[in-house]
Design an enzyme around this catalytic site. Sequence first.
Site, PDB file in Angstrom:
ATOM      1  N   CYS A  84       0.823  -1.227   0.000  1.00  0.00           N
ATOM      2  CA  CYS A  84       0.000   0.000   0.000  1.00  0.00           C
ATOM      3  C   CYS A  84       0.849   1.265   0.000  1.00  0.00           C
ATOM      4  O   CYS A  84       0.331   2.352  -0.279  1.00  0.00           O
ATOM      5  CB  CYS A  84      -0.958  -0.003   1.178  1.00  0.00           C
ATOM      6  N   HIS A 141      -3.668   7.039   2.703  1.00  0.00           N
ATOM      7  CA  HIS A 141      -3.985   5.756   2.082  1.00  0.00           C
ATOM      8  C   HIS A 141      -5.395   5.338   2.480  1.00  0.00           C
ATOM      9  O   HIS A 141      -5.813   5.524   3.623  1.00  0.00           O
ATOM     10  CB  HIS A 141      -2.959   4.690   2.498  1.00  0.00           C
ATOM     11  N   ASN A 157     -10.276  -0.313  -0.593  1.00  0.00           N
ATOM     12  CA  ASN A 157      -8.816  -0.182  -0.525  1.00  0.00           C
ATOM     13  C   ASN A 157      -8.217  -0.692  -1.833  1.00  0.00           C
ATOM     14  O   ASN A 157      -8.307  -1.878  -2.135  1.00  0.00           O
ATOM     15  CB  ASN A 157      -8.318  -1.002   0.674  1.00  0.00           C
TER      16      ASN A 157
HETATM   17  N1  ACO Z   1     -18.517  -8.760   8.407  1.00  0.00           N
HETATM   18  C1  ACO Z   1     -19.064  -9.070   9.589  1.00  0.00           C
HETATM   19  N2  ACO Z   1     -18.325  -9.443  10.661  1.00  0.00           N
HETATM   20  C2  ACO Z   1     -16.994  -9.494  10.485  1.00  0.00           C
HETATM   21  C3  ACO Z   1     -16.369  -9.193   9.275  1.00  0.00           C
HETATM   22  C4  ACO Z   1     -17.193  -8.820   8.203  1.00  0.00           C
HETATM   23  N3  ACO Z   1     -16.695  -8.493   6.994  1.00  0.00           N
HETATM   24  N4  ACO Z   1     -15.028  -9.329   9.424  1.00  0.00           N
HETATM   25  C5  ACO Z   1     -14.812  -9.707  10.691  1.00  0.00           C
HETATM   26  N5  ACO Z   1     -15.994  -9.817  11.335  1.00  0.00           N
HETATM   27  C6  ACO Z   1     -16.240 -10.186  12.732  1.00  0.00           C
HETATM   28  C7  ACO Z   1     -15.104 -10.960  13.323  1.00  0.00           C
HETATM   29  O1  ACO Z   1     -15.240 -12.340  13.028  1.00  0.00           O
HETATM   30  C8  ACO Z   1     -15.280 -10.670  14.796  1.00  0.00           C
HETATM   31  O2  ACO Z   1     -16.296 -11.505  15.300  1.00  0.00           O
HETATM   32  P1  ACO Z   1     -16.217 -12.067  16.821  1.00  0.00           P
HETATM   33  O3  ACO Z   1     -16.227 -10.863  17.699  1.00  0.00           O
HETATM   34  O4  ACO Z   1     -17.445 -12.922  16.923  1.00  0.00           O
HETATM   35  O5  ACO Z   1     -14.941 -12.836  16.883  1.00  0.00           O
HETATM   36  C9  ACO Z   1     -15.779  -9.237  14.815  1.00  0.00           C
HETATM   37  O6  ACO Z   1     -16.327  -9.003  13.509  1.00  0.00           O
HETATM   38  C10 ACO Z   1     -14.703  -8.216  15.107  1.00  0.00           C
HETATM   39  O7  ACO Z   1     -13.554  -8.510  14.302  1.00  0.00           O
HETATM   40  P2  ACO Z   1     -12.268  -7.667  14.350  1.00  0.00           P
HETATM   41  O8  ACO Z   1     -11.282  -8.192  13.331  1.00  0.00           O
HETATM   42  O9  ACO Z   1     -11.789  -7.519  15.741  1.00  0.00           O
HETATM   43  O10 ACO Z   1     -12.817  -6.240  13.815  1.00  0.00           O
HETATM   44  P3  ACO Z   1     -12.145  -4.858  13.861  1.00  0.00           P
HETATM   45  O11 ACO Z   1     -12.967  -3.937  14.662  1.00  0.00           O
HETATM   46  O12 ACO Z   1     -10.681  -4.929  14.127  1.00  0.00           O
HETATM   47  O13 ACO Z   1     -12.301  -4.381  12.317  1.00  0.00           O
HETATM   48  C11 ACO Z   1     -10.987  -4.229  10.307  1.00  0.00           C
HETATM   49  C12 ACO Z   1     -11.727  -5.147  11.279  1.00  0.00           C
HETATM   50  C13 ACO Z   1     -11.998  -3.300   9.689  1.00  0.00           C
HETATM   51  C14 ACO Z   1     -10.376  -5.096   9.222  1.00  0.00           C
HETATM   52  C15 ACO Z   1      -9.906  -3.423  11.037  1.00  0.00           C
HETATM   53  O14 ACO Z   1      -9.165  -4.243  11.889  1.00  0.00           O
HETATM   54  C16 ACO Z   1      -8.957  -2.718  10.099  1.00  0.00           C
HETATM   55  O15 ACO Z   1      -9.328  -1.845   9.335  1.00  0.00           O
HETATM   56  N6  ACO Z   1      -7.658  -3.024  10.164  1.00  0.00           N
HETATM   57  C17 ACO Z   1      -6.669  -2.355   9.315  1.00  0.00           C
HETATM   58  C18 ACO Z   1      -6.721  -2.765   7.883  1.00  0.00           C
HETATM   59  C19 ACO Z   1      -5.574  -2.114   7.147  1.00  0.00           C
HETATM   60  O16 ACO Z   1      -5.193  -0.987   7.429  1.00  0.00           O
HETATM   61  N7  ACO Z   1      -4.937  -2.784   6.226  1.00  0.00           N
HETATM   62  C20 ACO Z   1      -3.714  -2.198   5.701  1.00  0.00           C
HETATM   63  C21 ACO Z   1      -3.747  -1.917   4.334  1.00  0.00           C
HETATM   64  S1  ACO Z   1      -3.855  -3.321   3.337  1.00  0.00           S
HETATM   65  C22 ACO Z   1      -2.356  -3.578   2.600  1.00  0.00           C
HETATM   66  O17 ACO Z   1      -1.384  -2.980   2.886  1.00  0.00           O
HETATM   67  C23 ACO Z   1      -2.295  -4.719   1.678  1.00  0.00           C
END
Ligand code: ACO
Length: 335
Positions: free
Chosen positions: A114, A262, A292
């Site tokens: 990214c 980003h 993204n």
């Molecule tokens: N829909 C519904 N529920 C979901 C989904 C979904 N798409 N994805 C995960 N869940 C559930 C999980 O299973 C979990 O359930 P549980 O509580 O029963 O175990 C719950 O939602 C919470 O999951 P978390 O992973 O803890 O959710 P979080 O609040 O952390 O949000 C997210 C997830 C949006 C992905 C966040 O962590 C994030 O944005 N992280 C950074 C992503 C990023 O910056 N990537 C970098 C760039 S990519 C690159 O460089 C290639």
Amino acid sequence: MTTRAKITGTGMYVPERVVKNDDLAALMETSDDWIRQRTGIEERRYIDPGTQPADLAYAAASNALESAKLKPSDIDCVILATLSAQADFPGTSFFLQEKLDAGEIPCFDLRAQCSGFVYSLSVANSFVRAGTFRRVLAVGCEVHSTGIDISTEGRDVAVLFGDGAGAVVVEANDDPSDPSEILAVNLHAEGRHAKRLWVEIPGSGNTPDRITPEMLAQKRHYPHMEGRFVFKNAVTRMPEVLRETVASADVGLDDVDLFLFHQANLRINEFVANQLEIPAEKCLNNIQRYGNCSAASIPILLDEAARSQRLEPGNLVSMTTFGSGFSWSSALVRW
Ligand code: ACO
């Protein structure tokens, strides 16, 4: 004397097919509410079968060349940032070079996920400043839709990504009265976290075979992401490098007219802006529409800013990234 480098053209292209959150909710256990609340994403674009990454890159590059009032034959070098290359080798840049029909100019892919576009901008800037090339095409291009697990098991990653490409032309600026310039770029990485966000196969580190039916059954060809860990690092590293870049250009944060972050998660960007007390109206986001697009996110955003008159000549525009590697970076440009 070193030659200053400036951005003289921008372009973008996204495929026509719109995939809304509800479309994904029909294929996995997720919901429009969950995706919007956690990420800000409302829809993203996916290619149709048969479309190649180089097709997206070509459309974005053509738009950038047109806005720079140049022909492909005017370009001296092509740098293409991607984490979703068209083939294992050679790089997507070679397929783009063929489509551009730009002559036997050098081209190469740059792999910094990214952060790839800002890394490419830094390389283009250095080439121009060193006098190696006068006109460099820097492209970010991703096709994610063919490499994500569109099922409940893969939902944490699948809902985030979209396909698209963005491009800029970087040219030498010999006119002392023209203030347009790439003022500063800072690049960082922390390889010890490489496996916190990665795609393991195919890869030459897998022996004796890079890819086996067992690996495919284990879904190791799909991205693995420790979402919360990535989130925490992003909201720490992005403000850090942004401050560093503004300081190295000897300007204040208040002097910056437009902040481009980003597009990984709208919440990350709101968090970063709050930490730095950047007013919301100075930030531009389009993750709502495209998700993204990794290396393509920043150049797509820059092109939208340029074409919607959000950028006027003389403005200061900042671009800041965080992604897999981990890699993070920031650039400051006088428009
Ligand atoms: N829909 C519904 N529920 C979901 C989904 C979904 N798409 N994805 C995960 N869940 C559930 C999980 O299973 C979990 O359930 P549980 O509580 O029963 O175990 C719950 O939602 C919470 O999951 P978390 O992973 O803890 O959710 P979080 O609040 O952390 O949000 C997210 C997830 C949006 C992905 C966040 O962590 C994030 O944005 N992280 C950074 C992503 C990023 O910056 N990537 C970098 C760039 S990519 C690159 O460089 C290639």
